[in-house]
Design an enzyme around this catalytic site. Structure first.
Site, short mmCIF file in Angstrom:
data_model
loop_
_atom_site.label_atom_id
_atom_site.label_comp_id
_atom_site.label_asym_id
_atom_site.label_seq_id
_atom_site.Cartn_x
_atom_site.Cartn_y
_atom_site.Cartn_z
N SER A 257 0.82 -1.20 0.00
CA SER A 257 0.00 0.00 0.00
C SER A 257 0.87 1.27 0.00
CB SER A 257 -0.95 -0.07 1.20
OG SER A 257 -2.07 0.67 0.93
N LYS A 261 3.97 2.06 -2.70
CA LYS A 261 4.30 3.28 -3.46
C LYS A 261 5.76 3.61 -3.18
CE LYS A 261 -0.18 5.18 -1.78
NZ LYS A 261 -1.25 4.58 -2.46
N TRP A 348 -10.22 0.02 -4.72
CA TRP A 348 -9.70 1.36 -4.38
C TRP A 348 -8.30 1.56 -4.99
CZ3 TRP A 348 -11.36 5.84 -2.88
CH2 TRP A 348 -10.60 6.72 -2.11
N HIS A 399 -7.60 -5.94 0.79
CA HIS A 399 -6.35 -5.19 0.88
C HIS A 399 -5.49 -5.70 2.04
CE1 HIS A 399 -4.02 -1.58 0.16
NE2 HIS A 399 -4.13 -1.19 1.42
#
Ligand code: GTR
Length: 418
Positions: A257, A261, A348, A399
């Site tokens: 998550s 990144k 998402w 997630h």
């Protein structure tokens, strides 16, 4: 009669314990389940989850330099275009590391040669950053397999979930950092907490490494928190270069998550990383901004104003003018290895946008290895696809980062790190 009842009960139990899309999608190219799309759209009406509502877009060209010249070789890519794109990401997305000078030292706080029932050696190291008399400690926890006969490749996790996932005593075990399993596969496994480098809150860049290295007024391209965490990952790599148990040329940086990144940006900025794993990294990570699917730039810069440089906010609701998109971030890692993942319920983070990002970066990977290719269609659920130094999977479920994901990272690692 009795066997009929038995079969019915069996079917009911199977349906209860396995998500339906695992069955209905077996073997087929993945697509978001309609039920999930409807549910998320109902709960978060202002975000798009319908594939048919994704706007048409044109991605910035990877292989045309700013002066119009076509990039046709790995040499040209490295000399011209890679540098341009790296600067564009510093300027428009993650920000620039300040030029303030600093030094670092490593201190072995604890070494246990008989960790994990004798399978591994535990080392806990403080990486101390020093600048102008101020210091900051990054605590690195590392297990090395005892049966290794030469320096081993390593997986380094950027932990954004807190120490309960990374217990050095191994009383608490978490699939988020499955240290035993990684050791069994012959890798070293390491972790640092992102909060050591920069606490994950918006305090106007006073705490963490910002407090040590930032000088003067902040600029629109001053580094944000993700860039700070990425910088922290590089400091761990500095330590690995001094540890004879680790093959520092074979280190994978892993993040989930916001950590995903960060892992991508760490590998883009620091070419010493051999591999990046971006698990469900979503907006500001692997997924293409121009699709405006799930989380958007406007939303992420409003909820997490400290993650990126201020310039990034300009591209909220203005994605088509942004001089980069995330396929270019994947390309910055070429020819080193990149593993991108998604989860089927995690719309998402835009699974399709993440796959397309990797897919659209392939022209750069091909400058190094001609036959690198991925199918145009997304792979089926729970079916990793890989080619050369790129890999992708979409796992069933929500997630998270699980042992199932890690096993696939290590399978890929076996081909690119060993
Ligand atoms: C969310 C954020 C995502 C992702 C996630 C996480 O709230 O919108 O971009 O980074 O947090 O890090 O778990």
């Amino acid at each position: 009669m009795r066997s009929g009842i038995f079969i019915n009960v069996l079917v009911m139990l199977i349906l209860l314990f396995f998500p339906c899309d695992v069955f209905s999608q077996a073997g087929k190219s993945w697509q978001a389940s309609q039920e999930t799309v409807e549910r998320l759209s109902k709960n978060q009406g202002e975000f798009n989850y319908y594939e048919e509502k994704v706007p048409s877009y044109k991605l910035p060209d990877l292989l045309t330099a700013q002066n119009g010249k076509k990039i046709t070789s790995a040499g040209m890519w490295e000399k011209i275009r890679r540098k341009e794109i790296l600067e564009l990401f510093r300027e428009n997305v993650y920000g620039r590391v300040p030029s303030t000078s600093w030094s670092e030292s490593f201190r072995l706080l604890n070494e246990e040669k008989n960790a994990m029932g004798g399978d591994a050696t535990l080392k806990q190291v403080d990486i101390t950053i020093n600048s102008d008399g101020k210091t900051l400690d990054i605590r690195l926890t590392l297990f090395v397999p005892n049966k290794a006969t030469k320096p081993v490749p390593a997986f380094l996790l950027i932990d954004n979930r807190g120490p309960e996932n990374t217990d050095p005593k191994r009383l608490v075990k978490s699939e988020f950092w499955p240290a035993e399993e990684v050791i069994t596969r012959g890798y070293a496994v390491a972790v640092f907490s992102n909060a050591d480098v920069d606490p994950d809150n918006f305090d106007d860049f006073k705490n963490g490494i910002h407090g040590l290295l930032d000088r003067g007024e902040r600029k629109p391209d001053s580094w944000g928190t993700l860039a700070a965490w990425a910088w922290g990952a590089s400091r761990c790599l500095d330590y690995f270069e001094t540890d004879k148990d680790i093959d520092a040329e074979k280190v994978a940086v892993v993040g989930h998550s916001r950590g995903g990144k960060t892992a991508l940006w760490a590998a883009a900025e620091d070419q010493r990383f051999a591999m990046a794993v971006a698990n469900e990294s979503g907006c500001g990570g692997a997924s293409l901004a121009r699709r405006k699917y799930g989380e958007t730039i406007a939303r992420i810069t409003a909820s997490f104003p400290h993650w990126f440089c201020t310039n990034y906010t300009k591209w909220g609701n203005n994605e088509d003018s942004m001089p980069v998109d995330m396929h270019m971030l994947m390309a910055l890692i070429a020819p080193r290895a990149v593993y991108v993942t998604s989860a089927s319920e995690d719309l998402w983070a835009d699974p399709r946008g993440s796959y397309l990002s990797l897919y659209n970066s392939l022209p750069v990977f091909r400058l190094y290895r001609k036959n690198t290719s991925l199918p145009e269609q997304m792979p089926p659920l729970n079916t990793p696809v890989k080619s050369g130094n790129v890999a992708y999977h979409v796992r069933d479920g929500v997630h998270n980062m699980l042992l199932k994901d890690w096993n696939w990272f290590m399978d890929f690692g076996d081909t690119v790190l060993k």
